[in-house]
Design a protein around this motif. Structure first.
Motif, mmCIF file in Angstrom:
data_model
loop_
_atom_site.group_PDB
_atom_site.id
_atom_site.type_symbol
_atom_site.label_atom_id
_atom_site.label_comp_id
_atom_site.label_asym_id
_atom_site.label_seq_id
_atom_site.Cartn_x
_atom_site.Cartn_y
_atom_site.Cartn_z
ATOM 1 N N THR A 37 7.514 17.721 66.483
ATOM 2 C CA THR A 37 7.967 17.833 64.781
ATOM 3 C C THR A 37 10.208 18.671 65.806
ATOM 4 N N ILE A 38 10.255 18.798 66.798
ATOM 5 C CA ILE A 38 11.534 18.375 66.953
ATOM 6 C C ILE A 38 12.393 17.087 66.708
ATOM 7 N N SER A 39 11.788 16.235 67.096
ATOM 8 C CA SER A 39 12.106 14.650 67.167
ATOM 9 C C SER A 39 12.548 14.699 65.396
ATOM 10 N N LEU A 40 11.494 15.061 64.755
ATOM 11 C CA LEU A 40 11.712 14.863 62.801
ATOM 12 C C LEU A 40 12.311 15.487 62.949
ATOM 13 N N PHE A 41 12.910 16.698 62.701
ATOM 14 C CA PHE A 41 14.212 17.638 62.222
ATOM 15 C C PHE A 41 15.190 17.101 63.123
ATOM 16 N N ILE A 42 15.628 16.166 64.219
ATOM 17 C CA ILE A 42 16.317 15.455 64.616
ATOM 18 C C ILE A 42 17.035 14.700 63.991
ATOM 19 N N LEU A 43 16.028 14.178 63.526
ATOM 20 C CA LEU A 43 16.389 12.445 62.566
ATOM 21 C C LEU A 43 16.932 12.710 61.506
ATOM 22 N N GLY A 44 16.362 13.866 60.907
ATOM 23 C CA GLY A 44 16.686 13.576 59.162
ATOM 24 C C GLY A 44 18.363 14.005 59.662
ATOM 25 N N ILE A 45 18.161 14.823 60.350
ATOM 26 C CA ILE A 45 19.972 15.287 60.936
ATOM 27 C C ILE A 45 20.493 13.953 60.759
ATOM 28 N N ARG A 217 14.624 4.582 64.997
ATOM 29 C CA ARG A 217 13.703 5.191 65.358
ATOM 30 C C ARG A 217 12.827 5.659 64.143
ATOM 31 N N LEU A 218 12.353 3.884 63.425
ATOM 32 C CA LEU A 218 11.421 4.018 62.427
ATOM 33 C C LEU A 218 10.262 4.008 63.227
ATOM 34 N N SER A 219 9.896 3.684 64.386
ATOM 35 C CA SER A 219 8.634 4.039 65.321
ATOM 36 C C SER A 219 8.348 5.171 65.321
ATOM 37 N N TYR A 220 8.882 6.868 64.900
ATOM 38 C CA TYR A 220 8.704 7.618 64.474
ATOM 39 C C TYR A 220 7.869 8.047 64.000
ATOM 40 N N TYR A 221 8.423 7.508 62.780
ATOM 41 C CA TYR A 221 7.582 7.175 61.388
ATOM 42 C C TYR A 221 5.852 7.066 61.578
ATOM 43 N N ILE A 222 5.911 5.980 62.250
ATOM 44 C CA ILE A 222 5.223 5.276 62.414
ATOM 45 C C ILE A 222 3.979 5.479 63.157
ATOM 46 N N ILE A 223 4.626 6.502 64.898
ATOM 47 C CA ILE A 223 3.731 7.090 65.283
ATOM 48 C C ILE A 223 2.826 7.981 64.652
ATOM 49 N N GLU A 224 3.594 8.965 63.954
ATOM 50 C CA GLU A 224 2.738 10.669 63.450
ATOM 51 C C GLU A 224 1.989 9.823 62.836
ATOM 52 N N LYS A 225 2.538 8.473 61.424
ATOM 53 C CA LYS A 225 1.278 8.583 60.610
ATOM 54 C C LYS A 225 -0.127 7.828 61.286
#
Length: 418
Positions: A37-45, A217-225
């Motif tokens: 969750t923190i990774s998604l927040f930091i990525l949003g920033i 960081r695109l891989s973050y979204y793909i991993i969560e998906k």
């Protein structure tokens, strides 16, 4: 220059150790899912920061020696407010961050943007020591505040992490203001022509940075998906540890960019970049090899059993980490020389590989596939920069070979240009 590079390296080391402390504290307290969750927040920033930096980003380093500071600050601040508010809303609307974190994202993003603007002004004025001090202070404030909230007050939640970021940027902004020098000239605060110039130059730089961010960081979204936030948390820890290897290369690139932006000697900037490329490649390779020797039990001991696969992430990222370290030298050469579009093209090439391989390898191979995707993307982008640099700087292939005299050359450059 040697003093600036040493101070920047020392600052980067302190920041790296502080960041590792933050990661260790957060991982052991919040677990793999919390880190996801923190990774998604930091990525949003980071996404909001990339857009905000179209006006208030590294283009300021290039423009500060050429325009009054007051004319650069006003449009940068206004753009930061607009982007932070609208960007947070859009990221929440498209489900790229948890909805309950939208307000926090807007506040922290705005503070980080204002802090970054001040930092870039300082760098453009070659106030490297003040820049480094503010950066170190901000990171250490996150660590101290987080430790107090977690351990003293027992507030072991994601919101505590966000609060620590908020507090750190407040103090960081106040400190960075003290390091700004503003020329006392009677000039208009608003300069429409300058605003267009910032967008033009900053647009090239940030198009490259924005695409590079998604390479990272695109891989973050793909991993969560395809998997879950716990898997994302494991991958993010591996990424942060791997990227800590960039300490030296980022330190050199920072000083390199400020020096090239203020220099008109093309031969000097060419030799400076060549020497640093060789040094960076050697050092990064050495540190990466040491990192690869760490067994999985080490990461379990440090971060708990949730993170036993971290070494697989590091192994898959190793080649890409070395490529990015070299790429940073090329990127700052092109930006400092007024040719940022080459970085945009490089990032675009890398992004194509990220998209194609990301949706192929990640579902099939998980976090190892994400690491391989990143490595291929980084190498592809760096290869383009290498070919263009060779042409623009009029280099032979033999110029990139490491020779005995390179050590003397780099030392001479450092001592000769302070």
């Amino acid at each position: 220059m040697i003093r600036k590079i040493l101070s920047t390296t020392a600052a980067r080391l302190l920041i790296a150790f502080a960041n590792l402390g933050i990661v260790w504290l957060a991982a052991r307290t919040l677990g793999a899912e919390g880190m996801g969750t923190i990774s998604l927040f930091i990525l949003g920033i980071s996404i909001i920061q990339m857009i905000s930096a179209m006006v208030g980003g590294s283009a300021l380093v290039y423009l500060v020696p050429r325009y009054p500071v007051v004319q650069l600050l006003l449009p940068s601040w206004l753009w930061a407010v607009f982007v932070s508010l609208s960007g947070s809303y859009l990221l929440c609307l498209f489900g790229l961050i948890p909805g309950e974190l939208a307000t926090s994202l807007a506040a922290v993003s705005l503070l980080q943007s204002l802090f970054s603007i001040n930092q870039n002004i300082q760098l453009g004025q070659e106030k490297v020591l003040q820049y480094n001090f503010a950066a170190v202070f901000q990171t250490l404030t996150v660590l101290v505040t987080l430790a107090i909230l977690f351990r003293v007050f027992g507030q072991r939640t994601i919101q505590s992490y966000i609060t620590a970021l908020f507090v750190s940027y407040i103090f960081g902004i106040l400190l960075s203001f003290s390091g700004l020098s503003r020329r006392r000239e009677k000039v208009k605060r608003w300069n429409p022509e300058l605003f267009r110039e910032i967008f033009r130059f900053g647009g090239y730089l940030q198009a490259a940075s924005f695409m590079q961010l998604f390479n990272y960081r695109l891989s973050y979204y793909i991993i969560e998906k395809y998997f879950d936030r716990a898997t994302l948390g494991i991958f993010s820890i591996g990424v942060q540890i791997s990227e800590s290897v960039w300490i030296i290369s980022k330190s050199i690139a920072l000083v390199q960019y400020a020096r090239i932006s203020n220099s008109k000697d093309s031969l000097y900037t060419r030799n400076l970049t060549l020497g640093f490329i060789k040094f960076t490649a050697l050092f990064t390779t050495l540190i990466t090899c040491i990192l690869l020797m760490l067994p999985s039990d080490f990461f379990v001991l440090v971060f708990q059993s949730d993170f036993s696969n971290v070494n697989k992430v590091i192994l898959s990222l190793a080649a890409g980490i070395i490529a990015v370290a070299v790429s940073l030298m090329f990127s700052h050469y092109f930006s400092g020389s007024g040719k940022p579009w080459h970085n945009t093209i490089s990032s675009g090439i890398g992004l194509v590989f990220t998209i194609v391989l990301g949706f192929t390898l990640i579902p099939a191979m998980g976090i190892a596939g994400a690491g391989i995707t990143a490595s291929v993307s980084y190498i592809a982008g760096m290869t383009y920069q290498l070919l263009i640099f060779r042409k623009v700087a009029d280099c032979r292939w033999s110029d990139f070979l490491i020779k005995k005299e390179d050590i003397v050359q780099v030392a001479g450059i450092l001592r000769g240009r302070v």
